[in-house]
Design a protein around this motif. Structure first.
Motif, short mmCIF file in Angstrom:
data_model
loop_
_atom_site.label_atom_id
_atom_site.label_comp_id
_atom_site.label_asym_id
_atom_site.label_seq_id
_atom_site.Cartn_x
_atom_site.Cartn_y
_atom_site.Cartn_z
N HIS A 115 21.61 -5.58 -57.71
CA HIS A 115 21.86 -5.76 -59.15
C HIS A 115 20.74 -6.61 -59.72
N PHE A 116 20.64 -6.60 -61.05
CA PHE A 116 19.59 -7.35 -61.74
C PHE A 116 20.18 -8.36 -62.72
N GLU A 117 21.40 -8.77 -62.53
CA GLU A 117 22.07 -9.71 -63.44
C GLU A 117 21.58 -11.12 -63.14
N VAL A 118 20.82 -11.70 -64.07
CA VAL A 118 20.25 -13.02 -63.81
C VAL A 118 21.03 -14.16 -64.44
N ASP A 119 21.81 -13.89 -65.50
CA ASP A 119 22.49 -15.03 -66.14
C ASP A 119 23.90 -14.73 -66.64
N GLY A 120 24.44 -13.58 -66.34
CA GLY A 120 25.80 -13.26 -66.77
C GLY A 120 26.65 -12.87 -65.57
N ALA A 121 27.75 -12.22 -65.85
CA ALA A 121 28.64 -11.77 -64.78
C ALA A 121 28.28 -10.35 -64.36
N ILE A 122 28.39 -10.08 -63.08
CA ILE A 122 28.15 -8.75 -62.53
C ILE A 122 29.34 -7.87 -62.94
N ASP A 123 29.08 -6.60 -63.29
CA ASP A 123 30.16 -5.75 -63.79
C ASP A 123 30.53 -4.59 -62.86
N PHE A 124 30.15 -4.69 -61.59
CA PHE A 124 30.53 -3.67 -60.61
C PHE A 124 30.61 -4.31 -59.23
N TYR A 125 30.96 -3.53 -58.24
CA TYR A 125 31.15 -4.02 -56.88
C TYR A 125 30.08 -3.45 -55.95
N ALA A 126 29.81 -4.18 -54.86
CA ALA A 126 28.98 -3.67 -53.77
C ALA A 126 29.73 -3.92 -52.47
N GLU A 127 29.81 -2.89 -51.64
CA GLU A 127 30.51 -2.96 -50.36
C GLU A 127 29.61 -2.42 -49.26
N ALA A 128 29.64 -3.06 -48.11
CA ALA A 128 28.83 -2.63 -46.97
C ALA A 128 29.39 -1.34 -46.39
N LEU A 129 28.57 -0.30 -46.33
CA LEU A 129 28.95 0.95 -45.66
C LEU A 129 28.72 0.84 -44.16
N THR A 130 27.74 0.02 -43.80
CA THR A 130 27.41 -0.27 -42.40
C THR A 130 27.20 -1.77 -42.32
N ALA A 131 26.95 -2.28 -41.13
CA ALA A 131 26.56 -3.69 -41.03
C ALA A 131 25.30 -3.88 -41.88
N CYS A 132 25.26 -4.94 -42.66
CA CYS A 132 24.15 -5.17 -43.60
C CYS A 132 23.60 -6.58 -43.49
N GLU A 133 22.33 -6.69 -43.83
CA GLU A 133 21.70 -7.98 -44.09
C GLU A 133 21.19 -7.95 -45.52
N VAL A 134 21.53 -9.00 -46.27
CA VAL A 134 21.15 -9.08 -47.68
C VAL A 134 20.39 -10.39 -47.90
N ALA A 135 19.21 -10.27 -48.50
CA ALA A 135 18.41 -11.44 -48.88
C ALA A 135 18.71 -11.74 -50.35
N CYS A 136 19.08 -12.98 -50.65
CA CYS A 136 19.35 -13.38 -52.03
C CYS A 136 18.23 -14.26 -52.54
N TYR A 137 17.56 -13.78 -53.58
CA TYR A 137 16.46 -14.50 -54.20
C TYR A 137 16.97 -15.21 -55.45
#
Length: 135
Positions: free
Chosen positions: A57-79
């Motif tokens: 997602h690209f939400e930098v200053d508000g609330a996210i308006d959808f969901y993300a779910e892992a379909l497989t084991a995942c690694e996520v980097a948060c910048y």
């Protein structure tokens, strides 16, 4: 720019939910994820599938308006979005990711508006295979 935080998710873990605060830009490093929205009656509408290299997602200053779910084991980097956007390299990175996302969205609009059900199913299978690394 400081190193991103890396989080690991198991299959079916929620990576983020609608209503969560933005501010950190999550990039999928490993695995596959599904992006979706929920209707009031509990139905789920798939918005997209994500694979390695995709910003979720690209939400930098508000609330996210959808969901993300892992379909497989995942690694996520948060910048950290504020830090990322304060440098020209970070801004270039975000712009490149947004351009790629817009190209994908245009492809989806074309698929939904112009293609037959069989063609849409074929596109979905190809997209799924790409996200799961089964080209």
């Amino acid at each position: 720019m400081s190193a991103p935080s890396i989080t690991t998710f198991k299959k079916r873990d929620v990576i983020f939910a609608a209503g969560d605060a933005g501010g950190a830009l999550p990039k999928l490093i490993k695995g596959a994820a599904i992006l979706y929205t929920l209707f009031e009656d509990g139905r789920r509408q798939v918005l997209d599938l994500a694979g390695p290299g995709d910003v979720l997602h690209f939400e930098v200053d508000g609330a996210i308006d959808f969901y993300a779910e892992a379909l497989t084991a995942c690694e996520v980097a948060c910048y950290d979005a504020a830090e990322l956007l304060s440098s020209s390299d970070g801004t270039t990175f975000v712009m490149e990711q947004m351009r790629e996302r817009l190209a994908i969205e245009r492809r989806h609009v074309t698929m939904l508006s112009e293609k037959s059900a069989a063609e849409r199913l074929t596109d979905f299978i190809h997209l799924s295979a790409e996200c799961l690394g089964q080209d």
